[in-house]
Enzyme design. Sequence first.
Site, mmCIF file in Angstrom:
data_model
loop_
_atom_site.group_PDB
_atom_site.id
_atom_site.type_symbol
_atom_site.label_atom_id
_atom_site.label_comp_id
_atom_site.label_asym_id
_atom_site.label_seq_id
_atom_site.Cartn_x
_atom_site.Cartn_y
_atom_site.Cartn_z
ATOM 1 N N ARG A 112 139.501 -9.521 46.666
ATOM 2 C CA ARG A 112 139.062 -10.853 47.112
ATOM 3 C C ARG A 112 137.849 -11.340 46.316
ATOM 4 N NH1 ARG A 112 137.818 -11.942 53.266
ATOM 5 N NH2 ARG A 112 136.566 -10.067 53.057
ATOM 6 N N ARG B 163 132.248 -10.118 48.038
ATOM 7 C CA ARG B 163 131.381 -9.912 49.205
ATOM 8 C C ARG B 163 130.876 -8.469 49.248
ATOM 9 N NH1 ARG B 163 134.477 -12.515 54.335
ATOM 10 N NH2 ARG B 163 133.831 -10.499 55.173
ATOM 11 N N LYS C 107 143.010 -14.336 57.691
ATOM 12 C CA LYS C 107 142.612 -15.381 58.657
ATOM 13 C C LYS C 107 141.971 -16.574 57.940
ATOM 14 C CE LYS C 107 139.863 -12.554 60.891
ATOM 15 N NZ LYS C 107 140.040 -11.334 60.066
ATOM 16 N N ARG D 130 134.412 -1.603 59.120
ATOM 17 C CA ARG D 130 134.926 -2.856 59.704
ATOM 18 C C ARG D 130 136.251 -2.620 60.432
ATOM 19 N NH1 ARG D 130 134.996 -6.264 54.457
ATOM 20 N NH2 ARG D 130 135.865 -7.957 55.682
ATOM 21 N N ARG E 267 134.972 -11.807 68.993
ATOM 22 C CA ARG E 267 135.297 -10.518 68.407
ATOM 23 C C ARG E 267 135.065 -9.365 69.363
ATOM 24 N NH1 ARG E 267 134.523 -11.717 62.688
ATOM 25 N NH2 ARG E 267 135.069 -9.931 61.434
HETATM 26 P P1 AP5 Z 1 141.102 -13.606 53.802
HETATM 27 O O1 AP5 Z 1 141.842 -14.839 54.160
HETATM 28 O O2 AP5 Z 1 139.734 -13.753 53.200
HETATM 29 O O3 AP5 Z 1 141.078 -12.571 55.035
HETATM 30 P P2 AP5 Z 1 140.278 -12.615 56.409
HETATM 31 O O4 AP5 Z 1 141.205 -12.137 57.475
HETATM 32 O O5 AP5 Z 1 139.633 -13.952 56.605
HETATM 33 O O6 AP5 Z 1 139.230 -11.482 56.108
HETATM 34 P P3 AP5 Z 1 137.672 -11.396 56.350
HETATM 35 O O7 AP5 Z 1 137.232 -10.138 55.647
HETATM 36 O O8 AP5 Z 1 136.970 -12.661 55.995
HETATM 37 O O9 AP5 Z 1 137.615 -11.173 57.841
HETATM 38 P P4 AP5 Z 1 136.466 -10.578 58.563
HETATM 39 O O10 AP5 Z 1 136.902 -10.902 59.943
HETATM 40 O O11 AP5 Z 1 136.181 -9.154 58.302
HETATM 41 O O12 AP5 Z 1 135.175 -11.329 57.977
HETATM 42 P P5 AP5 Z 1 134.155 -12.374 58.593
HETATM 43 O O13 AP5 Z 1 133.628 -13.164 57.502
HETATM 44 O O14 AP5 Z 1 134.747 -13.039 59.785
HETATM 45 O O15 AP5 Z 1 142.059 -12.778 52.805
HETATM 46 C C1 AP5 Z 1 141.627 -11.583 52.190
HETATM 47 C C2 AP5 Z 1 142.145 -11.558 50.726
HETATM 48 O O16 AP5 Z 1 143.581 -11.506 50.743
HETATM 49 C C3 AP5 Z 1 141.775 -12.796 49.900
HETATM 50 O O17 AP5 Z 1 141.483 -12.395 48.602
HETATM 51 C C4 AP5 Z 1 143.053 -13.658 49.920
HETATM 52 O O18 AP5 Z 1 143.174 -14.463 48.752
HETATM 53 C C5 AP5 Z 1 144.146 -12.604 50.018
HETATM 54 N N1 AP5 Z 1 145.303 -13.069 50.796
HETATM 55 C C6 AP5 Z 1 145.251 -13.706 51.988
HETATM 56 N N2 AP5 Z 1 146.502 -13.955 52.434
HETATM 57 C C7 AP5 Z 1 147.339 -13.446 51.486
HETATM 58 C C8 AP5 Z 1 148.768 -13.372 51.382
HETATM 59 N N3 AP5 Z 1 149.581 -13.855 52.342
HETATM 60 N N4 AP5 Z 1 149.299 -12.755 50.297
HETATM 61 C C9 AP5 Z 1 148.494 -12.244 49.330
HETATM 62 N N5 AP5 Z 1 147.143 -12.292 49.369
HETATM 63 C C10 AP5 Z 1 146.566 -12.879 50.451
HETATM 64 O O19 AP5 Z 1 133.014 -11.400 59.184
HETATM 65 C C11 AP5 Z 1 132.185 -10.651 58.322
HETATM 66 C C12 AP5 Z 1 131.155 -9.906 59.140
HETATM 67 O O20 AP5 Z 1 130.353 -10.846 59.890
HETATM 68 C C13 AP5 Z 1 131.692 -8.943 60.204
HETATM 69 O O21 AP5 Z 1 132.023 -7.670 59.659
HETATM 70 C C14 AP5 Z 1 130.499 -8.885 61.170
HETATM 71 O O22 AP5 Z 1 129.495 -8.044 60.659
HETATM 72 C C15 AP5 Z 1 129.954 -10.314 61.152
HETATM 73 N N6 AP5 Z 1 130.545 -11.169 62.205
HETATM 74 C C16 AP5 Z 1 131.249 -12.330 62.008
HETATM 75 N N7 AP5 Z 1 131.646 -12.844 63.177
HETATM 76 C C17 AP5 Z 1 131.184 -12.003 64.141
HETATM 77 C C18 AP5 Z 1 131.298 -11.993 65.550
HETATM 78 N N8 AP5 Z 1 131.970 -12.953 66.219
HETATM 79 N N9 AP5 Z 1 130.745 -10.958 66.227
HETATM 80 C C19 AP5 Z 1 130.059 -9.990 65.584
HETATM 81 N N10 AP5 Z 1 129.923 -9.938 64.244
HETATM 82 C C20 AP5 Z 1 130.482 -10.938 63.529
#
Ligand code: AP5
Length: 255
Positions: free
Chosen positions: A161, A194, A43, A205, A122
């Site tokens: 990552r 991270r 994402k 997660r 979420r």
């Molecule tokens: P990346 O693009 O970083 O993936 P992502 O889907 O953004 O993954 P996240 O782990 O950031 O999502 P998340 O939803 O768990 O984290 P968030 O920060 O929102 O890609 C991943 C890797 O793959 C990278 O290394 C990239 O280079 C590689 N890649 C990408 N596309 C590729 C491709 N096509 N081919 C090859 N490689 C590729 O949330 C973190 C925490 O915050 C949550 O666990 C929760 O505790 C809290 N939180 C955040 N928002 C909320 C909410 N709304 N409600 C409650 N808790 C929340």
Amino acid sequence: MSALKKIEQTGWLRGSSAGCRPRFRERRNCWRLVLLGPPGVGKGTQSQLLKQRLGTCHLSTGDLFRAACSRTGCNSTPAMVEAMNFMRRGELVPDSTVWDMVRERSECLQCRAGFLLDGFPRTLPQAEQLQAFLEEALLPLTAVVEYKMPLDVIIQRLSGRRVCESCNAVFHITSRPPKVEGVCNDCGGRLYQRPDDCPASISVRMEAYQKSTAPLIHYYADLGLLASIDADGTADQVFARTMGALVPRARRVNN
Ligand code: AP5
């Protein structure tokens, strides 16, 4: 990092409206998107590509919490200490904390450049709060993009990552390595892993996604907003699929 990107991030990450910019004259012509999908599906990576192409602001709640915590050192706000503890374990931050943070930044949702929400909503209560806010402000969503991918590929992505501690740019040790190991291509900042990308947190997660976030797929499908995209393949391939699904949808919304 460009000056524009820095201003926009400041607006969302610090809670001021300084980053909002009147890029489009007509509100109805901007993109208002939500990205859904399990952790690591890509994402954040797609957000960067979509933002460059569509000119929208990238609003990530995960980035917001990480930034808030690094600013305060986790010492001053009890809600932030609590949020960081949930994040480290891989659990969701409570809805009330999330909504308080988003509501403080509601001007970012009203920006004429539109928005790309990444990681929010979420849970069903978050989705309902967002929908009520957008309906009242007459800001309809253009679409909700759901990215899908097999679990084993997701785990490879998460374990390799690396993220820039300064501008949040995302890299991968094999699929998107930085030019210089440990250094961000965009701003020269330090890359780090991270804490929630450890195996124990990843499985928590994934469970949280299945239990709390996956039901949003039906919620947005019922509203006629859902576009499901296969997230396997290179980032450019996934981006092309996303644009292929979004462009006809935007034409319908804007006509
Ligand atoms: P990346 O693009 O970083 O993936 P992502 O889907 O953004 O993954 P996240 O782990 O950031 O999502 P998340 O939803 O768990 O984290 P968030 O920060 O929102 O890609 C991943 C890797 O793959 C990278 O290394 C990239 O280079 C590689 N890649 C990408 N596309 C590729 C491709 N096509 N081919 C090859 N490689 C590729 O949330 C973190 C925490 O915050 C949550 O666990 C929760 O505790 C809290 N939180 C955040 N928002 C909320 C909410 N709304 N409600 C409650 N808790 C929340």
